[in-house]
Design a protein around this motif. Structure first.
Motif, PDB file in Angstrom:
ATOM      1  N   ALA A 129     -12.605   8.039  -7.874  1.00 18.53           N
ATOM      2  CA  ALA A 129     -13.310   7.255  -7.149  1.00 18.53           C
ATOM      3  C   ALA A 129     -13.796   6.474  -7.093  1.00 18.53           C
ATOM      4  O   ALA A 129     -14.484   5.749  -6.498  1.00 18.53           O
ATOM      5  CB  ALA A 129     -14.345   8.175  -8.447  1.00 18.53           C
ATOM      6  N   GLN A 130     -12.518   5.498  -7.158  1.00 20.08           N
ATOM      7  CA  GLN A 130     -12.330   4.732  -7.286  1.00 20.08           C
ATOM      8  C   GLN A 130     -12.884   3.645  -6.324  1.00 20.08           C
ATOM      9  O   GLN A 130     -12.132   4.479  -4.679  1.00 20.08           O
ATOM     10  CB  GLN A 130     -11.121   3.717  -7.856  1.00 20.08           C
ATOM     11  CG  GLN A 130     -10.915   3.577  -9.528  1.00 20.08           C
ATOM     12  CD  GLN A 130     -12.180   2.354  -9.932  1.00 20.08           C
ATOM     13  OE1 GLN A 130     -13.419   2.395 -10.009  1.00 20.08           O
ATOM     14  NE2 GLN A 130     -11.896   2.205 -11.351  1.00 20.08           N
ATOM     15  N   ASP A 131     -13.136   2.449  -5.590  1.00 14.91           N
ATOM     16  CA  ASP A 131     -13.208   1.681  -4.400  1.00 14.91           C
ATOM     17  C   ASP A 131     -13.634   2.352  -3.905  1.00 14.91           C
ATOM     18  O   ASP A 131     -14.104   2.405  -2.227  1.00 14.91           O
ATOM     19  CB  ASP A 131     -12.291   1.186  -3.569  1.00 14.91           C
ATOM     20  CG  ASP A 131     -11.285   0.322  -4.547  1.00 14.91           C
ATOM     21  OD1 ASP A 131     -11.817  -0.723  -5.144  1.00 14.91           O
ATOM     22  OD2 ASP A 131     -10.232   0.598  -4.258  1.00 14.91           O
ATOM     23  N   ALA A 132     -15.225   2.589  -3.967  1.00 14.42           N
ATOM     24  CA  ALA A 132     -16.170   3.423  -3.210  1.00 14.42           C
ATOM     25  C   ALA A 132     -16.652   2.438  -2.468  1.00 14.42           C
ATOM     26  O   ALA A 132     -17.391   1.963  -2.636  1.00 14.42           O
ATOM     27  CB  ALA A 132     -17.373   4.355  -4.244  1.00 14.42           C
ATOM     28  N   ARG A 133     -17.366   2.449  -1.236  1.00 16.61           N
ATOM     29  CA  ARG A 133     -16.846   2.088  -0.044  1.00 16.61           C
ATOM     30  C   ARG A 133     -18.729   2.209   0.355  1.00 16.61           C
ATOM     31  O   ARG A 133     -18.922   2.462   0.415  1.00 16.61           O
ATOM     32  CB  ARG A 133     -16.355   2.939   1.450  1.00 16.61           C
ATOM     33  CG  ARG A 133     -16.718   1.177   2.439  1.00 16.61           C
ATOM     34  CD  ARG A 133     -15.720   1.477   3.602  1.00 16.61           C
ATOM     35  NE  ARG A 133     -15.310   0.499   4.030  1.00 16.61           N
ATOM     36  CZ  ARG A 133     -15.204   0.017   4.838  1.00 16.61           C
ATOM     37  NH1 ARG A 133     -13.179   0.062   4.576  1.00 16.61           N
ATOM     38  NH2 ARG A 133     -14.954  -0.850   6.176  1.00 16.61           N
ATOM     39  N   VAL A 134     -19.582   0.857   1.121  1.00 18.22           N
ATOM     40  CA  VAL A 134     -20.939   0.356   0.729  1.00 18.22           C
ATOM     41  C   VAL A 134     -21.423  -0.698   2.094  1.00 18.22           C
ATOM     42  O   VAL A 134     -19.812  -1.278   2.031  1.00 18.22           O
ATOM     43  CB  VAL A 134     -21.630  -0.044  -0.236  1.00 18.22           C
ATOM     44  CG1 VAL A 134     -23.145   0.044  -0.433  1.00 18.22           C
ATOM     45  CG2 VAL A 134     -21.444   1.006  -1.796  1.00 18.22           C
TER      46      VAL A 134
END
Length: 486
Positions: A129-134
């Motif tokens: 779940a790391q580096d969820a993009r926004v």
């Protein structure tokens, strides 16, 4: 590997993967509250022990953070399995050290096991779940969101639920990638040492979990240890305020799970038997030694008489005594707390309150026994109504409407928990919505699941334990911003 007795512990500090004797000048006695007699003692840790344990936690943190969430999950499952293998020993130890009836001690053990298993499952997916993009600025930039462990955490736990409150802190801290120093209560210093035994057994890297037994000196040192980056405390409001003040000097994150004076609202259309079950469980489980104890009964006056008659009969039928003799309700765990409850019973007599059950301290083998106690029609200015007693003492009042019930329930400096019992679920839901409390039960005794949220409003604390919220208490948010990549 050294095999340790659950009781005879001359090395009761688990620090840097090694068992050591505490450096404190005193010793900690484990007292059977059913008899008032000590059955074990062990060396106390001091500030030096805390500082050393915190240094070990700091040294272990980079490796534990980098270990990967799936590997951390495996160790958490190891804790769940290790607790399960020790079930008989730990249940018996809690019966002896805390005075818990066997069924209640078993519930505690199952709760701790479930907590480690839950956070093992949660840990599994953390790396993915790391580096969820926004997207930012209409696509000119993008962001990546990471959840990073805060660092070495100091965990301070109370005496009423030793295995449970420690599991609620250790499991999410380790799942998040934090290392930890746990300080046990000086009143019940034995049960949590099993976590050190299990850490050794499953090969947990040295310094990831450290355990210090000790009293006030060790507790103060926990709040001042420079290597610790987060403090999580469960206990009284008075001590919680001191913890918060001490930690404020370094502006560290702090979680506080504190006291309560929770209300149980019973409407006119409630089922009497169901109400009695919820009320009795909410105030007499663990002899009322629960921060969530629903110690104020607010009942619609239309059913006050039959409900209180049935409730008083149920209270008088509860068998109080030594849990090894099959008692349904055990003693108050500590002598100091027993004397505090006696003081409240004396205050109730001085106020001339209407006692419809209990109000006495049965003399049985020198134990800390208080009879299940109910006071009817307690003035809302009374200490019995407003102050947390932390014993099997229920104060009741009657109301004429749901609006009045909510007003009375919310007129408290606390806001931890509450219960609503009603024959109409929609009505109960409206009341639950109106209660200023962090946990509300509808038509059920106080079940607590590891994937729920635990914590309160007002003076009942800061933050939440359990569920994803408990995990987030050991995480910080890192936001990485970059120009769009063509």
């Amino acid at each position: 590997m050294t095999h340790h007795s659950p009781i005879q512990r001359e090395t009761s500090i688990y620090s840097g993967g090694t068992w050591k004797a505490g450096r404190g000048t005193g010793r900690l006695a484990a007292v059977d509250p059913s008899t008032g007699r000590a059955f074990a003692d062990l060396p106390a840790g001091n500030a030096e022990d805390v500082q050393e344990a915190a240094a070990h936690a700091a040294a272990a943190f980079p490796g534990w953070k980098a270990a990967g969430s799936a590997r951390r999950a495996g160790f958490l499952r190891g804790f769940a399995e290790g607790l399960s293998r020790r079930r008989g020993v730990l249940v018996a130890l809690q019966m002896r050290a805390n005075g818990k009836p066997e069924a209640e001690a078993g519930i505690d053990l199952d709760d701790a096991v479930a907590c480690f298993a839950y956070y093992a499952d949660l840990a599994e997916g953390l790396d993915a779940a790391q580096d969820a993009r926004v997207a930012h600025g209409g696509g000119a930039h993008f962001g990546l969101v990471r959840r990073e462990p805060l660092g070495p955490a100091g965990l301070i736990v109370p005496w009423n639920f030793p295995l449970v409150t420690s599991a609620w802190k250790i499991a999410p801290a380790l799942a998040a990638g934090c290392t930890a120093v746990l300080k046990t209560s000086e009143m019940t210093p034995l049960a949590e040492l099993a976590y050190g035994d299990i850490a050794e057994e499953i090969g947990l890297p040295p310094g990831v979990l450290n355990i210090v037994t000790g009293g006030a000196e060790a507790g103060i040192a926990m709040t001042r240890a420079p290597d610790l980056r987060k403090i999580s405390f469960t206990g009284s409001n008075m001590t919680g305020a001191a913890v918060m003040k001490a930690v404020a000097a370094r502006c560290l994150p702090v979680s506080l799970e504190l006291g309560g004076k929770s209300a149980i609202i019973v409407t006119a259309d409630a089922d009497i038997d169901q109400a009695v079950e919820c009320i009795a469980g909410g105030i007499f489980f663990n002899a009322g030694q629960m921060c969530s104890a629903t110690s104020r009964l607010i009942v619609d006056r239309a059913i006050e008489a039959p409900l209180l008659e049935a409730l008083a009969e149920a209270a008088r039928a509860i068998v109080t005594g030594n849990p090894f003799d099959g008692a349904e309700m055990g003693p108050i765990t500590t002598r100091a707390q027993y004397l505090k409850v006696l003081d409240y019973l004396g205050a109730a007599r001085a106020e001339g309150l209407d006692c419809i059950a209990g109000g006495t301290a049965p003399d049985m083998d020198g134990g800390n026994f208080i009879a299940p106690t109910i006071y009817r029609g307690v003035p809302r200015s009374s200490r019995i109504w407003t102050e947390e007693i932390f014993g099997p003492v229920l104060a009741t009042t009657s109301v004429g409407s749901d609006a009045e019930a909510l007003a009375v329930a919310n007129a408290s400096e606390f806001g931890l928990a509450g219960t609503v019992v009603s024959g109409d679920w929609e009505r109960a839901k409206r009341l639950a919505d109106g209660l200023e409390a962090g946990q509300v039960w509808i038509n059920t005794p106080q079940a607590v699941y590891p994937d729920s949220a635990w914590g309160g409003f007002k003076q009942s604390g800061i933050g939440r334990e359990l569920g994803p919220w408990g995990l987030s208490g050991y995480q910080g948010i890192k936001h990485i911003l970059s120009p769009a990549i063509s």
